[in-house]
Write a protein that holds these residues in place. Structure first.
Motif, PDB file in Angstrom:
ATOM      1  N   ALA A   1       0.848  -1.189   0.000  1.00  0.00           N
ATOM      2  CA  ALA A   1       0.000   0.000   0.000  1.00  0.00           C
ATOM      3  C   ALA A   1       0.885   1.239   0.000  1.00  0.00           C
ATOM      4  CB  ALA A   1      -0.889   0.000   1.238  1.00  0.00           C
ATOM      5  N   GLY A   2       0.492   2.253  -0.687  1.00  0.00           N
ATOM      6  CA  GLY A   2       1.258   3.489  -0.683  1.00  0.00           C
ATOM      7  C   GLY A   2       2.326   3.523  -1.746  1.00  0.00           C
ATOM      8  N   LEU A   3       2.581   2.375  -2.387  1.00  0.00           N
ATOM      9  CA  LEU A   3       3.555   2.389  -3.470  1.00  0.00           C
ATOM     10  C   LEU A   3       2.916   2.905  -4.754  1.00  0.00           C
ATOM     11  CD1 LEU A   3       5.535  -0.955  -3.029  1.00  0.00           C
ATOM     12  CD2 LEU A   3       6.085   1.294  -2.180  1.00  0.00           C
ATOM     13  N   GLY A   4       1.589   2.990  -4.753  1.00  0.00           N
ATOM     14  CA  GLY A   4       0.902   3.518  -5.922  1.00  0.00           C
ATOM     15  C   GLY A   4       1.114   2.687  -7.160  1.00  0.00           C
ATOM     16  N   LEU A   5       0.985   1.364  -7.019  1.00  0.00           N
ATOM     17  CA  LEU A   5       1.238   0.470  -8.155  1.00  0.00           C
ATOM     18  C   LEU A   5       0.219   0.697  -9.260  1.00  0.00           C
ATOM     19  CD1 LEU A   5       1.899  -2.825  -6.224  1.00  0.00           C
ATOM     20  CD2 LEU A   5       3.549  -1.515  -7.521  1.00  0.00           C
ATOM     21  N   GLU A   6       0.698   0.580 -10.485  1.00  0.00           N
ATOM     22  CA  GLU A   6      -0.220   0.677 -11.610  1.00  0.00           C
ATOM     23  C   GLU A   6      -1.145  -0.527 -11.589  1.00  0.00           C
ATOM     24  OE1 GLU A   6       1.504   1.538 -15.435  1.00  0.00           O
ATOM     25  OE2 GLU A   6       3.289   2.303 -14.468  1.00  0.00           O
ATOM     26  N   ARG A   7      -2.388  -0.301 -11.932  1.00  0.00           N
ATOM     27  CA  ARG A   7      -3.403  -1.360 -11.888  1.00  0.00           C
ATOM     28  C   ARG A   7      -3.001  -2.550 -12.767  1.00  0.00           C
ATOM     29  NH1 ARG A   7      -7.305  -2.168  -8.103  1.00  0.00           N
ATOM     30  NH2 ARG A   7      -8.762  -3.676  -8.930  1.00  0.00           N
ATOM     31  N   ARG A   8      -2.420  -2.244 -13.943  1.00  0.00           N
ATOM     32  CA  ARG A   8      -2.137  -3.339 -14.875  1.00  0.00           C
ATOM     33  C   ARG A   8      -0.980  -4.231 -14.405  1.00  0.00           C
ATOM     34  NH1 ARG A   8       1.274  -0.569 -19.747  1.00  0.00           N
ATOM     35  NH2 ARG A   8       2.074   1.155 -18.538  1.00  0.00           N
ATOM     36  N   ILE A   9      -0.092  -3.686 -13.547  1.00  0.00           N
ATOM     37  CA  ILE A   9       1.002  -4.551 -13.076  1.00  0.00           C
ATOM     38  C   ILE A   9       0.727  -5.102 -11.677  1.00  0.00           C
ATOM     39  CG2 ILE A   9       2.774  -3.413 -14.475  1.00  0.00           C
ATOM     40  CD1 ILE A   9       3.755  -2.199 -11.736  1.00  0.00           C
ATOM     41  N   LEU A  10      -0.409  -4.733 -11.106  1.00  0.00           N
ATOM     42  CA  LEU A  10      -0.700  -5.155  -9.734  1.00  0.00           C
ATOM     43  C   LEU A  10      -0.708  -6.683  -9.557  1.00  0.00           C
ATOM     44  CD1 LEU A  10      -1.319  -4.250  -6.882  1.00  0.00           C
ATOM     45  CD2 LEU A  10      -3.724  -4.130  -7.478  1.00  0.00           C
ATOM     46  N   PRO A  11      -1.385  -7.446 -10.435  1.00  0.00           N
ATOM     47  CA  PRO A  11      -1.383  -8.909 -10.228  1.00  0.00           C
ATOM     48  C   PRO A  11       0.026  -9.499 -10.238  1.00  0.00           C
ATOM     49  CG  PRO A  11      -3.042  -8.289 -11.848  1.00  0.00           C
ATOM     50  CD  PRO A  11      -2.227  -7.070 -11.582  1.00  0.00           C
ATOM     51  N   ALA A  12       0.853  -9.045 -11.191  1.00  0.00           N
ATOM     52  CA  ALA A  12       2.216  -9.577 -11.261  1.00  0.00           C
ATOM     53  C   ALA A  12       3.029  -9.152 -10.045  1.00  0.00           C
ATOM     54  CB  ALA A  12       2.892  -9.100 -12.539  1.00  0.00           C
ATOM     55  N   ALA A  13       2.900  -7.883  -9.662  1.00  0.00           N
ATOM     56  CA  ALA A  13       3.648  -7.386  -8.497  1.00  0.00           C
ATOM     57  C   ALA A  13       3.266  -8.182  -7.252  1.00  0.00           C
ATOM     58  CB  ALA A  13       3.355  -5.908  -8.293  1.00  0.00           C
ATOM     59  N   LEU A  14       1.974  -8.457  -7.140  1.00  0.00           N
ATOM     60  CA  LEU A  14       1.451  -9.217  -6.005  1.00  0.00           C
ATOM     61  C   LEU A  14       2.035 -10.629  -5.971  1.00  0.00           C
ATOM     62  CD1 LEU A  14      -0.675  -8.645  -3.848  1.00  0.00           C
ATOM     63  CD2 LEU A  14      -2.355  -9.687  -5.353  1.00  0.00           C
ATOM     64  N   LEU A  15       2.053 -11.241  -7.146  1.00  0.00           N
ATOM     65  CA  LEU A  15       2.585 -12.593  -7.255  1.00  0.00           C
ATOM     66  C   LEU A  15       4.060 -12.621  -6.844  1.00  0.00           C
ATOM     67  CD1 LEU A  15       2.310 -15.575  -8.296  1.00  0.00           C
ATOM     68  CD2 LEU A  15       3.166 -14.716 -10.475  1.00  0.00           C
ATOM     69  N   PHE A  16       4.842 -11.699  -7.392  1.00  0.00           N
ATOM     70  CA  PHE A  16       6.273 -11.665  -7.101  1.00  0.00           C
ATOM     71  C   PHE A  16       6.516 -11.335  -5.620  1.00  0.00           C
ATOM     72  CE2 PHE A  16       6.663 -10.518 -11.776  1.00  0.00           C
ATOM     73  CZ  PHE A  16       6.987 -11.819 -12.131  1.00  0.00           C
ATOM     74  N   PHE A  17       5.727 -10.415  -5.086  1.00  0.00           N
ATOM     75  CA  PHE A  17       5.869 -10.057  -3.682  1.00  0.00           C
ATOM     76  C   PHE A  17       5.610 -11.280  -2.805  1.00  0.00           C
ATOM     77  CE2 PHE A  17       3.972  -8.553   0.320  1.00  0.00           C
ATOM     78  CZ  PHE A  17       4.971  -7.713   0.771  1.00  0.00           C
ATOM     79  N   ASN A  18       4.553 -12.027  -3.162  1.00  0.00           N
ATOM     80  CA  ASN A  18       4.209 -13.225  -2.394  1.00  0.00           C
ATOM     81  C   ASN A  18       5.313 -14.280  -2.496  1.00  0.00           C
ATOM     82  OD1 ASN A  18       2.398 -14.207  -0.610  1.00  0.00           O
ATOM     83  ND2 ASN A  18       1.009 -15.079  -2.117  1.00  0.00           N
ATOM     84  N   VAL A  19       5.889 -14.398  -3.687  1.00  0.00           N
ATOM     85  CA  VAL A  19       7.013 -15.337  -3.863  1.00  0.00           C
ATOM     86  C   VAL A  19       8.163 -14.938  -2.938  1.00  0.00           C
ATOM     87  CG1 VAL A  19       8.820 -16.066  -5.490  1.00  0.00           C
ATOM     88  CG2 VAL A  19       6.439 -16.015  -6.225  1.00  0.00           C
ATOM     89  N   GLY A  20       8.434 -13.638  -2.867  1.00  0.00           N
ATOM     90  CA  GLY A  20       9.489 -13.146  -1.983  1.00  0.00           C
ATOM     91  C   GLY A  20       9.205 -13.480  -0.525  1.00  0.00           C
ATOM     92  N   VAL A  21       7.943 -13.254  -0.113  1.00  0.00           N
ATOM     93  CA  VAL A  21       7.553 -13.573   1.268  1.00  0.00           C
ATOM     94  C   VAL A  21       7.775 -15.061   1.542  1.00  0.00           C
ATOM     95  CG1 VAL A  21       5.571 -13.764   2.825  1.00  0.00           C
ATOM     96  CG2 VAL A  21       5.918 -11.674   1.535  1.00  0.00           C
ATOM     97  N   GLU A  22       7.400 -15.898   0.566  1.00  0.00           N
ATOM     98  CA  GLU A  22       7.559 -17.356   0.746  1.00  0.00           C
ATOM     99  C   GLU A  22       9.025 -17.747   0.843  1.00  0.00           C
ATOM    100  OE1 GLU A  22       5.155 -19.117   1.715  1.00  0.00           O
ATOM    101  OE2 GLU A  22       4.053 -17.268   1.356  1.00  0.00           O
ATOM    102  N   ILE A  23       9.851 -17.122   0.001  1.00  0.00           N
ATOM    103  CA  ILE A  23      11.287 -17.437   0.046  1.00  0.00           C
ATOM    104  C   ILE A  23      11.833 -17.107   1.441  1.00  0.00           C
ATOM    105  CG2 ILE A  23      13.568 -16.759  -0.835  1.00  0.00           C
ATOM    106  CD1 ILE A  23      12.244 -16.378  -3.584  1.00  0.00           C
ATOM    107  N   GLY A  24      11.497 -15.921   1.928  1.00  0.00           N
ATOM    108  CA  GLY A  24      11.954 -15.512   3.259  1.00  0.00           C
ATOM    109  C   GLY A  24      11.448 -16.456   4.337  1.00  0.00           C
ATOM    110  N   GLN A  25      10.180 -16.848   4.208  1.00  0.00           N
ATOM    111  CA  GLN A  25       9.577 -17.722   5.216  1.00  0.00           C
ATOM    112  C   GLN A  25      10.229 -19.115   5.204  1.00  0.00           C
ATOM    113  OE1 GLN A  25       5.225 -17.263   5.839  1.00  0.00           O
ATOM    114  NE2 GLN A  25       5.198 -19.411   5.315  1.00  0.00           N
TER     115      GLN A  25
END
Lengths: 326, 206
Positions: free
Chosen positions: A250-274
């Motif tokens: 939130a607050g990064l002001g992501l473009e709507r069209r890249i939001l799904p991909a950004a979300l996916l990659f962010f989640n992958v990062g969270v999983e890697i860390g976890q």
């Protein structure tokens, strides 16, 4: 079991300063720069939040075809498309947000940080492979950073590992936690649900208190809810923690069209860390058992109470913030 | 050298050579002072060698000897950091670093069964020494408590894992030093000593 206790106690003792001040971080070195398009390709910019050491020390680099001399940014016919970076990140400036408002009034935000030193402005054309790769690098790193800096999330996972112990059940539990936080992260990021941040943070702290109580129950020979249905607890609290993860986006002001991909990659990062954290904890448990490094019986319950105390400290602190804001 | 060992050796080499590129201040800006404290020693060849050799030495003696180091070594790191930050304890010269690595290597080669108390003393002294060295990265704005917690956590993780791995490798704690596993540990000690010797030579070179 003793190896677990020894591990938890040592980890908590070592990380106590981190646990007590999870939000200390480096927010003071954040700067915000806004550009407004005055005519096609020509922008006027100003710092709305000045960097700590003054704007003149920041080495902001815009796409090669752009000419920058604040307050003017001229990108000609190509417009503001390409890579932006800050060359001297990491000394006195940890992150900068660049907001760009185009002629049609749409505002996009880009965050440059040590984790994400280069951002790409997509423009209006279709994203290229390079763009996707940069997006992946950016948001996977952001996800890893977020989980590694989230002492409360890690403590919750540690509590789950402790109760479930290991093996197939642990795999199921961690997967359930992942499913839970992925669903709520997506729902929050897409704006389907919204929860105020302050009460949410208090709930996250409360989830760790719950796990702490469950550990004490287990030590007393009682079978708690987590021991009986670990995946139910994991998926339920995963939903809560996922909304917390979304606050990083939130607050990064992501473009709507890249939001799904950004979300996916962010989640992958969270999983890697976890996964890294879970593997480290399991390795340390194995090492403690191998070395016979255990806590004497008089201190057996200390780790459970330490988890409970730290999380209750967080909960009360966050509750005070909720009440103060009300 | 079998394939797995060769791969591990190459991977370690790559990690060690690339680690010099990393910048502790970037780590600090990205992940905060806790991770700066935790990752800084892992980017320094001297720290990596000394920590690993100490863990190997303790783990190859016995579990009973090694388990004390789980606490003693991180405490030594904190003490060294505190002494350097507040009492002006200086960082040792490169020659002392090299000599330390050489001595640790020779102790591994000799496969001496060092008494627990002496091992703890050695570990604490090394912890103090390396803690003081790592204090060199403290900046005025660094949160010292977080940095110390990170450093001690890294010391705990590394020493605990290396000791347990060494212990598992040696298997029966009473295994003869002449078994192939014992010889392998002594051979690693030989490499460590050789690196120490080379570093000593480099530091003495005009």
């Amino acid at each position: 079991m003793s190896g677990w206790r020894a591990l938890i106690l040592v980890l908590l003792a070592l990380a106590a300063p981190l646990l007590a001040r999870p939000a200390a971080a480096h927010q003071a070195t954040l700067a915000v720069l806004e550009f407004r398009e005055m005519r096609p390709g020509m922008y006027i910019g100003r710092w709305t939040t000045l960097p700590k050491d003054g704007e003149n020390r920041i080495e902001l680099k815009m796409p090669a075809h752009c000419f920058l001399r604040l307050p003017e940014l001229n990108c000609g016919d190509k417009g503001l498309v390409g890579q932006m970076t800050i060359a001297n990140l990491g000394e006195d400036l940890s992150a900068a947000i660049i907001r760009v408002t185009s002629l049609d009034g749409e505002t996009k935000s880009y965050t440059i940080s040590a984790a994400n030193p280069v951002v790409t402005v997509l423009g209006t054309g279709a994203p290229t492979l390079q763009t996707w790769l940069e997006l992946a690098r950016t948001y996977v790193n952001l996800g890893i950073d977020h989980i590694l800096l989230g002492a409360d999330h890690l403590l919750f996972v540690l509590g789950l590992i402790w109760i479930v112990k290991g093996g197939w059940r642990l795999f199921q539990t961690i997967t359930a936690f992942t499913v839970g936080h992925s669903v709520s992260l997506a729902a929050t990021a897409f704006g389907w649900i919204g929860v105020p941040e302050a009460p949410l943070n208090a709930c996250i702290a409360l989830s760790i208190v719950f796990v702490g109580v469950e550990i004490v129950k287990q030590q007393r020979g009682e079978i708690g809810l987590t021991a009986r249905y670990p995946w139910v607890v994991a998926v339920s609290f995963g939903l809560v923690h996922g909304i917390g993860f979304a606050s990083a986006l939130a607050g990064l002001g992501l473009e709507r069209r890249i939001l799904p991909a950004a979300l996916l990659f962010f989640n992958v990062g969270v999983e890697i860390g976890q996964i890294l954290f879970v593997m480290l904890v399991l390795a340390l448990i194995w090492a403690h058992r191998r070395l016979g490094a255990v806590i004497p019986s008089w201190g057996a319950e200390l780790p459970a109470y330490a988890i409970g105390s730290v999380s209750m400290f967080w909960f009360l602190g966050r509750l005070v913030r909720v009440l103060a804001a009300a | 050298m079998n394939t797995r060992l060769r791969t591990a050796f190459l991977a370690s080499l790559v990690l060690l050579t690339h680690s010099q590129i990393a910048d502790a201040h970037i780590v600090s800006a990205r992940l905060g002072d806790f991770y700066a404290g935790a990752l800084h020693p892992l980017m320094t060849l001297q720290d990596v060698l000394i920590w690993a050799a100490l863990g190997l030495l303790a783990g190859s003696i016995s579990a009973a000897s090694g388990r004390w180091l789980v606490l003693v070594f991180p405490l030594g790191l904190c003490a060294g950091l505190a002494l350097a930050a507040h009492a002006g304890l200086g960082t040792p010269s490169p020659l002392i670093d090299a000599a330390t690595i050489l001595v640790l290597g020779l102790l591994l080669v000799a496969a001496l069964r060092i008494p627990v108390a002496l091992l703890c003393l050695i570990a604490f002294a090394l912890g103090v020494m390396r803690g003081a060295v790592n204090a060199g990265e403290l900046l005025p704005q660094t949160d010292r408590l977080l940095y110390a917690a990170g450093l001690a956590s890294a010391g705990y993780v590394v020493i605990t894992l290396v000791m347990a791995l060494a212990l598992s490798f040696r298997r029966p704690e009473t295994a003869a030093v002449s078994s192939w596993r014992g010889i392998a540990v002594r051979a690693v000690g030989g490499w460590v000593a050789a690196i120490g010797l080379m570093m000593a030579g480099l530091s003495l070179a005009p």
